[in-house]
Design an enzyme around this catalytic site. Structure first.
Site, short mmCIF file in Angstrom:
data_model
loop_
_atom_site.label_atom_id
_atom_site.label_comp_id
_atom_site.label_asym_id
_atom_site.label_seq_id
_atom_site.Cartn_x
_atom_site.Cartn_y
_atom_site.Cartn_z
N LYS A 1 38.08 -76.91 -43.28
CA LYS A 1 38.97 -75.84 -43.03
C LYS A 1 40.31 -76.17 -43.77
CE LYS A 1 41.03 -75.40 -39.07
NZ LYS A 1 42.45 -75.64 -39.21
N ASP A 2 40.46 -77.46 -43.90
CA ASP A 2 41.74 -77.79 -44.76
C ASP A 2 41.24 -78.66 -46.06
OD1 ASP A 2 44.04 -79.02 -46.02
OD2 ASP A 2 45.02 -79.57 -43.89
N GLY B 1 36.64 -81.80 -41.57
CA GLY B 1 36.53 -80.25 -41.82
C GLY B 1 37.05 -79.90 -42.91
N HIS C 1 35.22 -79.73 -34.09
CA HIS C 1 35.43 -81.14 -34.04
C HIS C 1 33.94 -81.80 -33.72
CE1 HIS C 1 39.62 -80.23 -32.85
NE2 HIS C 1 39.91 -81.15 -33.94
#
Length: 312
Positions: A147-148, A145, A35
């Site tokens: 990541k997803d 992000g 984050h």
């Protein structure tokens, strides 16, 4: 840093900043370095940085971890302030959804696979809350992000289809020193599960190595990933998929941009990870997610250096 809990107050507080470049980092809290890397990028690109912390009930299924999702607002507030956030927006569920919502934002097709198949309705909840937050904050840039990666594709599609005047900035996955992708849900893992969770990163590296050695067949690459994950006795595969990106269409061979995405359970904890591969001019590349999408009204900023869930 100004802490704000109501939509009216945030809109009022942001009025003097209109005309400046506003960056927005939407999160579900329990902040980690992933984050904070979004905040760092936002500060480099924008004059004003707004972060939201809101655990959105619309994106959780009836058997998922809404009630036990990790929360620590005092800690998050201190981290946000220390890292230069200008406005921290922490609305209650009642503030965001004062009545039962009769409007949902649905993005078709690219939500049918991967996490969309495993979590029906999840991306309707994501698209709806992100749309609401964009309407409230009215940012120039929003940072997510990778990541997803599916979520990023969904939000980019929504922004494009609805002509939202915001540029989506996909940012690189941030990992622990041993390779585990940072996630608020990592706190659920016990010591042994944390050790075994490294199989996600190892499996992606196995796929990358096979790809670098010339393998282009998605079935063979998926088999390599599944074989690697299966060596971890506590790992339970939800999915391992290789899709064209960002359309997420099924492919049999990689001849352009492709996403290798996986979701794996360790007991009740579900972790996701991915890597992007590409073939350009006959050569193999591993993407570091440094692309962005410019929406109408922001094409003049496309030359800026950009980085690579609803962030969690």
């Amino acid at each position: 840093m100004k802490c704000v809990t109501t939509i009216h107050e945030l809109r009022s507080d942001l009025k003097p900043s209109r005309g400046k470049i506003i960056g927005f980092v939407p999160t579900m809290g329990y902040l980690h370095e992933g984050h904070l890397s979004l905040v760092e990028r936002a500060k480099k690109m924008c004059d004003v940085v707004v972060m939201s912390i809101f655990v959105n009930p619309l994106q959780f299924g009836p058997t998922e971890d809404l009630e036990k999702y990790p929360r620590d607002l005092a800690r998050d507030t201190a981290l946000a302030e220390a890292n230069g956030v200008d406005f921290l927006f922490t609305p209650s569920v009642e503030e965001m959804y004062p009545t039962a919502s009769k409007t949902l934002v649905t993005v078709k097709d690219i939500t049918d696979s991967l996490c969309g198949a495993s979590r029906p309705g999840h991306f309707d909840g994501v698209a709806t809350v992100v749309s609401k937050l964009f309407n409230i904050v009215q940012p120039d840039y929003a940072f997510f992000g990778m990541k997803d990666a599916q979520q990023v594709a969904v939000i980019q599609q929504m922004v494009s289809d609805l002509n939202m005047p915001v540029t989506i900035v996909p940012c690189e996955i941030v990992r622990e020193a041993d390779g585990l992708a940072l996630s608020s849900r990592n706190v659920y893992l016990n010591e042994e599960q944390r050790r075994q969770a490294l199989v996600l990163f190892r499996s992606l590296n196995t796929v990358k190595q096979a790809f670098d050695n010339g393998e282009r067949r998605t079935a063979a690459l998926k088999e390599a990933a599944v074989s690697a994950i299966s060596k971890s006795p506590e790992a339970r595969i939800d999915y391992v998929e290789i899709r064209e990106y960002p359309s997420l269409a099924e492919i049999e061979t990689i001849d352009g941009e492709a996403l290798v995405a996986l979701a794996v359970y360790f007991e009740n904890t579900r972790l996701i990870d991915n890597i992007k591969l590409s073939v350009r001019g006959g050569n193999a590349h591993v993407s570091h997610h440094d692309e962005s999408q410019n929406s109408p009204g922001h094409g003049d900023r496309s030359e800026l250096e950009l980085c690579g869930q609803y962030n969690n």
